[in-house]
Design a protein around this motif. Structure first.
Motif, PDB file in Angstrom:
ATOM      1  N   SER A 215       0.803  -1.223   0.000  1.00 32.95           N
ATOM      2  CA  SER A 215       0.000   0.000   0.000  1.00 32.95           C
ATOM      3  C   SER A 215       0.832   1.267   0.000  1.00 32.95           C
ATOM      4  CB  SER A 215      -0.913   0.014   1.238  1.00 32.95           C
ATOM      5  OG  SER A 215      -0.139  -0.091   2.429  1.00 32.95           O
ATOM      6  N   SER A 216       2.122   1.166   0.265  1.00 30.81           N
ATOM      7  CA  SER A 216       2.956   2.354   0.465  1.00 30.81           C
ATOM      8  C   SER A 216       3.652   2.834  -0.798  1.00 30.81           C
ATOM      9  CB  SER A 216       4.011   2.061   1.538  1.00 30.81           C
ATOM     10  OG  SER A 216       4.815   0.956   1.159  1.00 30.81           O
ATOM     11  N   PHE A 251      -1.925   6.566   0.623  1.00 29.77           N
ATOM     12  CA  PHE A 251      -1.276   6.043   1.835  1.00 29.77           C
ATOM     13  C   PHE A 251      -0.707   7.214   2.626  1.00 29.77           C
ATOM     14  CE2 PHE A 251       2.621   4.541   3.968  1.00 29.77           C
ATOM     15  CZ  PHE A 251       2.142   3.455   4.689  1.00 29.77           C
ATOM     16  N   ASP A 252      -0.932   7.197   3.942  1.00 25.20           N
ATOM     17  CA  ASP A 252      -0.315   8.192   4.824  1.00 25.20           C
ATOM     18  C   ASP A 252      -0.279   7.630   6.233  1.00 25.20           C
ATOM     19  OD1 ASP A 252       0.662  10.323   6.227  1.00 25.20           O
ATOM     20  OD2 ASP A 252      -0.819  11.786   5.505  1.00 25.20           O
ATOM     21  N   ALA A 253       0.863   7.076   6.604  1.00 21.69           N
ATOM     22  CA  ALA A 253       1.024   6.449   7.917  1.00 21.69           C
ATOM     23  C   ALA A 253       1.989   7.237   8.790  1.00 21.69           C
ATOM     24  CB  ALA A 253       1.515   5.015   7.747  1.00 21.69           C
ATOM     25  N   GLY A 258       5.196   6.010   9.582  1.00 26.75           N
ATOM     26  CA  GLY A 258       5.490   6.137   8.159  1.00 26.75           C
ATOM     27  C   GLY A 258       6.192   7.449   7.850  1.00 26.75           C
ATOM     28  N   GLU A 292      -8.766   0.837   6.960  1.00 24.60           N
ATOM     29  CA  GLU A 292      -7.493   1.053   7.656  1.00 24.60           C
ATOM     30  C   GLU A 292      -7.263   2.567   7.746  1.00 24.60           C
ATOM     31  OE1 GLU A 292      -5.171   1.447   9.624  1.00 24.60           O
ATOM     32  OE2 GLU A 292      -4.205  -0.503   9.394  1.00 24.60           O
ATOM     33  N   SER A 294      -5.692   4.272  10.171  1.00 20.93           N
ATOM     34  CA  SER A 294      -4.400   4.715  10.702  1.00 20.93           C
ATOM     35  C   SER A 294      -3.380   4.931   9.585  1.00 20.93           C
ATOM     36  CB  SER A 294      -3.859   3.706  11.719  1.00 20.93           C
ATOM     37  OG  SER A 294      -4.676   3.669  12.866  1.00 20.93           O
ATOM     38  N   GLU A 295      -3.474   4.140   8.523  1.00 19.84           N
ATOM     39  CA  GLU A 295      -2.574   4.311   7.374  1.00 19.84           C
ATOM     40  C   GLU A 295      -3.256   5.058   6.235  1.00 19.84           C
ATOM     41  OE1 GLU A 295      -1.086   0.451   6.356  1.00 19.84           O
ATOM     42  OE2 GLU A 295       0.226   0.345   8.117  1.00 19.84           O
ATOM     43  N   ASN A 296      -4.492   5.482   6.457  1.00 18.69           N
ATOM     44  CA  ASN A 296      -5.228   6.284   5.472  1.00 18.69           C
ATOM     45  C   ASN A 296      -5.293   5.627   4.090  1.00 18.69           C
ATOM     46  OD1 ASN A 296      -6.092   8.996   6.750  1.00 18.69           O
ATOM     47  ND2 ASN A 296      -3.993   8.688   7.486  1.00 18.69           N
ATOM     48  N   THR A 297      -5.604   4.333   4.100  1.00 16.00           N
ATOM     49  CA  THR A 297      -5.859   3.631   2.835  1.00 16.00           C
ATOM     50  C   THR A 297      -7.344   3.309   2.684  1.00 16.00           C
ATOM     51  OG1 THR A 297      -5.467   1.465   3.845  1.00 16.00           O
ATOM     52  CG2 THR A 297      -3.555   2.574   2.856  1.00 16.00           C
TER      53      THR A 297
END
Length: 404
Positions: A215-216, A251-253, A258, A292, A294-297
């Protein structure tokens, strides 16, 4: 002429798109993983860790429905309905054995059974600090899932074996993986979650394929993004095993460690990753993720994005919206689909009378050309010409063999 008419009608009826063999066949209750459909199944990774308090940690966005609990059956029902409306065929639900997780998975299974929605399981073998759980516990948890959940009709099965994914296989040795899978592979499909071809090949003989959770990566800037997916697909398919290709909306963790976010670009990132996944000829696509946060997916409707990413998924899947949604706890209302056979029966209603009337019209036309029949008992003079009525323009233009 009549033979040509019958042939034309037969061709029209057989080629009518709403009456093709595929459209007449009943819809499968489970999305197949054999590549037999025009598009691969879309399975969204789904997490059930949430209580109202968990939304206060490491979140930059919140669900449009509010800070829900994963125990709330109304929330579960709404999530399934929203997912189906966007072309999502099932959830890959994160799980490991425990009182709370088992209770929540049972509620999700019950809801999926009631809505004819499909589920797979992804086993979370790494703890909160990303350390691997003891192999004995992993083996015991897979057996527990087999004994308590795998027999549900909601579980997505491949050749009679429910589909599972083992997240974190790269932290275990070949011997450890073999120890876990040897006891359940006859009854479950266990996919690895390796990140490259070498990792997959390391444990290919003791797993049933690979589900890459990626995802990153930014499809616009990551070198060789699409090619890596294709390389992994070739390796998995060469063994005749199952390949789940990843795609994500962004994606934004940064709040959970991240460093480099991937922008959503109003859906362009999701479209690019979905296209790359399709090019790898997947048996299914693993959408990262439903929720999800927390990881903004997430694609679940949220305060920051509304239902924008469900709309993007509908466009990518080539389907119209099939439900209407109201915020809060109001139910999802089905929207009637048009009957694809309606045009077919309209064609039959026109064609059948036409074929019944056409022979009479042809006989009248021939009679008009040949002139009136001699009266009974009257002999026609062979040397006398019999006048014939001309065929009118209107009659000539109505003849079936003058139609385009």
């Amino acid at each position: 002429m009549m033979r040509r008419l019958w042939a034309l009608l037969a061709a029209l009826l057989l080629c009518w798109p709403g009456l093709s063999a595929a459209s007449q066949a009943p819809r499968p209750t489970a999305p197949p993983l054999t590549g037999e459909t025009s598009r691969p199944p879309l399975l969204a990774y789904y997490y059930q860790w949430f209580s109202p308090g968990s939304w206060q940690r490491a979140k930059t966005d919140l669900p449009l429905a509010g800070p829900y609990s994963s125990d709330d059956t109304q929330v579960i029902d709404r999530q399934i309905a929203e997912a189906r409306s966007a072309g999502i065929d099932g959830f890959i639900v994160g799980w490991k054995h425990g009182t709370v997780n088992d209770r929540r998975l049972r509620k999700l299974v019950d809801a999926a059974e009631a809505r004819n929605f499909k589920l797979a399981m992804i086993y979370q073998s790494l703890d909160f600090h990303r350390r691997p759980l003891p192999v004995d516990r992993v083996a015991a948890d897979f057996r527990y899932f087999r004994d308590h959940f795998a027999d549900s009709p909601a579980m997505l099965s491949v050749d009679g074996r429910p589909l599972t994914v083992w997240s974190g296989t790269w932290r275990y040795s070949h011997a450890d993986v073999a120890r876990v899978t040897s006891g359940v592979r006859g009854e479950l499909r266990v996919l690895a979650s390796e990140k490259n071809v070498e990792g997959y090949r390391r444990i290919a003989d003791v797993t049933d394929g690979d589900a890459y959770y990626w995802s990153s990566a930014d499809p616009e800037t990551t070198p060789g993004y699409a090619e890596k997916l294709q390389d992994m697909a070739r390796a998995v398919h060469a063994d005749g095993k199952i390949w789940l290709a990843p795609c994500a909306p962004g994606f934004d963790a940064q709040l959970v460690g991240g460093t480099k976010p991937v922008p959503r670009r109003d859906g362009a990132t999701l479209a690019a990753e979905y296209a790359a996944a399709l090019r790898s000829s997947p048996d299914a696509i693993g959408l990262i993720s439903w929720n999800e946060f927390s990881e903004n997916t997430h694609v679940e409707p949220s305060r920051a994005h509304g239902d924008r990413f469900l709309q993007v998924l509908r466009d990518l899947r080539g389907i119209p919206a099939t439900v209407s949604y109201e915020s809060g706890n109001n139910p999802v209302r089905p929207v009637a689909r048009p009957d694809p056979t309606r045009g077919y029966w309209a064609l039959v209603g026109v064609a059948v009378p036409l074929l019944l009337v056409t022979p009479l019209a042809v006989r009248r036309l021939r009679a008009a050309r040949s002139g009136p029949a001699p009266a009974a008992g009257r002999r026609t003079d062979p040397g006398r010409k019999v006048s014939r009525s001309p065929v009118s323009t209107s009659r000539r233009c109505s003849r079936p063999d003058h139609e385009p």
